[in-house]
Write a protein that holds these residues in place. Sequence first.
Motif, mmCIF file in Angstrom:
data_model
loop_
_atom_site.group_PDB
_atom_site.id
_atom_site.type_symbol
_atom_site.label_atom_id
_atom_site.label_comp_id
_atom_site.label_asym_id
_atom_site.label_seq_id
_atom_site.Cartn_x
_atom_site.Cartn_y
_atom_site.Cartn_z
ATOM 1 N N LEU A 265 72.295 -53.961 83.570
ATOM 2 C CA LEU A 265 73.201 -54.305 84.123
ATOM 3 C C LEU A 265 74.354 -53.418 83.342
ATOM 4 O O LEU A 265 75.360 -53.030 84.005
ATOM 5 N N LEU A 266 75.089 -53.957 82.109
ATOM 6 C CA LEU A 266 75.632 -53.291 80.640
ATOM 7 C C LEU A 266 75.943 -52.061 81.013
ATOM 8 O O LEU A 266 76.924 -51.647 81.083
ATOM 9 N N VAL A 267 74.374 -51.300 80.661
ATOM 10 C CA VAL A 267 74.757 -50.265 80.589
ATOM 11 C C VAL A 267 74.893 -49.522 82.012
ATOM 12 O O VAL A 267 75.682 -48.574 81.672
ATOM 13 N N TYR A 268 74.408 -49.898 82.726
ATOM 14 C CA TYR A 268 74.759 -49.698 84.289
ATOM 15 C C TYR A 268 76.730 -49.236 84.411
ATOM 16 O O TYR A 268 77.433 -48.391 84.838
ATOM 17 N N LEU A 269 76.788 -50.415 84.118
ATOM 18 C CA LEU A 269 78.827 -50.542 84.657
ATOM 19 C C LEU A 269 79.605 -49.432 83.454
ATOM 20 O O LEU A 269 79.946 -49.215 83.614
ATOM 21 N N TYR A 270 78.942 -49.554 81.921
ATOM 22 C CA TYR A 270 79.388 -48.900 80.954
ATOM 23 C C TYR A 270 79.155 -47.526 81.594
ATOM 24 O O TYR A 270 80.409 -46.383 81.561
ATOM 25 N N PHE A 271 78.260 -46.455 81.930
ATOM 26 C CA PHE A 271 77.982 -45.528 82.895
ATOM 27 C C PHE A 271 78.662 -44.741 83.701
ATOM 28 O O PHE A 271 80.034 -44.597 84.011
ATOM 29 N N VAL A 272 78.925 -46.222 84.361
ATOM 30 C CA VAL A 272 79.938 -45.781 85.715
ATOM 31 C C VAL A 272 81.345 -45.970 85.422
ATOM 32 O O VAL A 272 82.854 -45.600 85.557
ATOM 33 N N GLN B 171 83.710 -39.513 81.425
ATOM 34 C CA GLN B 171 82.798 -38.747 79.607
ATOM 35 C C GLN B 171 82.156 -40.361 79.268
ATOM 36 O O GLN B 171 82.670 -41.340 79.036
ATOM 37 N N SER B 172 81.146 -40.689 78.574
ATOM 38 C CA SER B 172 80.632 -41.291 78.165
ATOM 39 C C SER B 172 80.599 -40.699 76.494
ATOM 40 O O SER B 172 80.698 -40.021 76.159
ATOM 41 N N VAL B 173 80.787 -41.266 75.622
ATOM 42 C CA VAL B 173 80.409 -41.008 74.558
ATOM 43 C C VAL B 173 80.025 -40.367 73.845
ATOM 44 O O VAL B 173 79.921 -39.376 73.635
ATOM 45 N N GLY B 174 79.096 -39.632 74.861
ATOM 46 C CA GLY B 174 77.597 -38.788 74.459
ATOM 47 C C GLY B 174 78.895 -37.816 74.807
ATOM 48 O O GLY B 174 77.856 -36.533 74.346
ATOM 49 N N LYS B 175 78.812 -37.903 75.857
ATOM 50 C CA LYS B 175 79.570 -36.228 76.778
ATOM 51 C C LYS B 175 80.509 -35.630 76.041
ATOM 52 O O LYS B 175 81.019 -34.993 75.094
ATOM 53 N N VAL B 176 81.425 -36.622 75.006
ATOM 54 C CA VAL B 176 82.635 -35.876 74.630
ATOM 55 C C VAL B 176 81.894 -35.779 73.217
ATOM 56 O O VAL B 176 82.422 -34.942 72.547
ATOM 57 N N VAL B 177 80.772 -36.243 72.225
ATOM 58 C CA VAL B 177 80.076 -35.473 71.522
ATOM 59 C C VAL B 177 79.806 -34.760 71.371
ATOM 60 O O VAL B 177 80.098 -32.863 70.562
#
Length: 86
Positions: free
Chosen positions: A4-11, A19-25
């Motif tokens: 749930l935490l992973v899902y909420l992070y990306f959402v 963007q997520s941190v990976g998308k920024v990089v």
Amino acid sequence: SISLLVYLYFVLMDFKIGQSVGKVVMKLSVKPKDLKLWQCLVRNLELIPFFPFAILMFLDPIFLIFKGYRLSEHLAKTATIEQVVV
């Protein structure tokens, strides 16, 4: 609870900044810029490890290989694009 935490992070990252941190990089972002919450929820459904959402873990890569886009992006009417830096 971790799922749930992973899902909420990306959402939330998609919804707030596109963007997520990976998308920024990797210099990627989500298009359109003004994403609605439902679009962010749908584009990240494959992160929920329960049936029937877990099926998307297998369908998304297949769509990407054969169609050139992810099924969840098609359903959410979004796209991941590369940012052009000049």
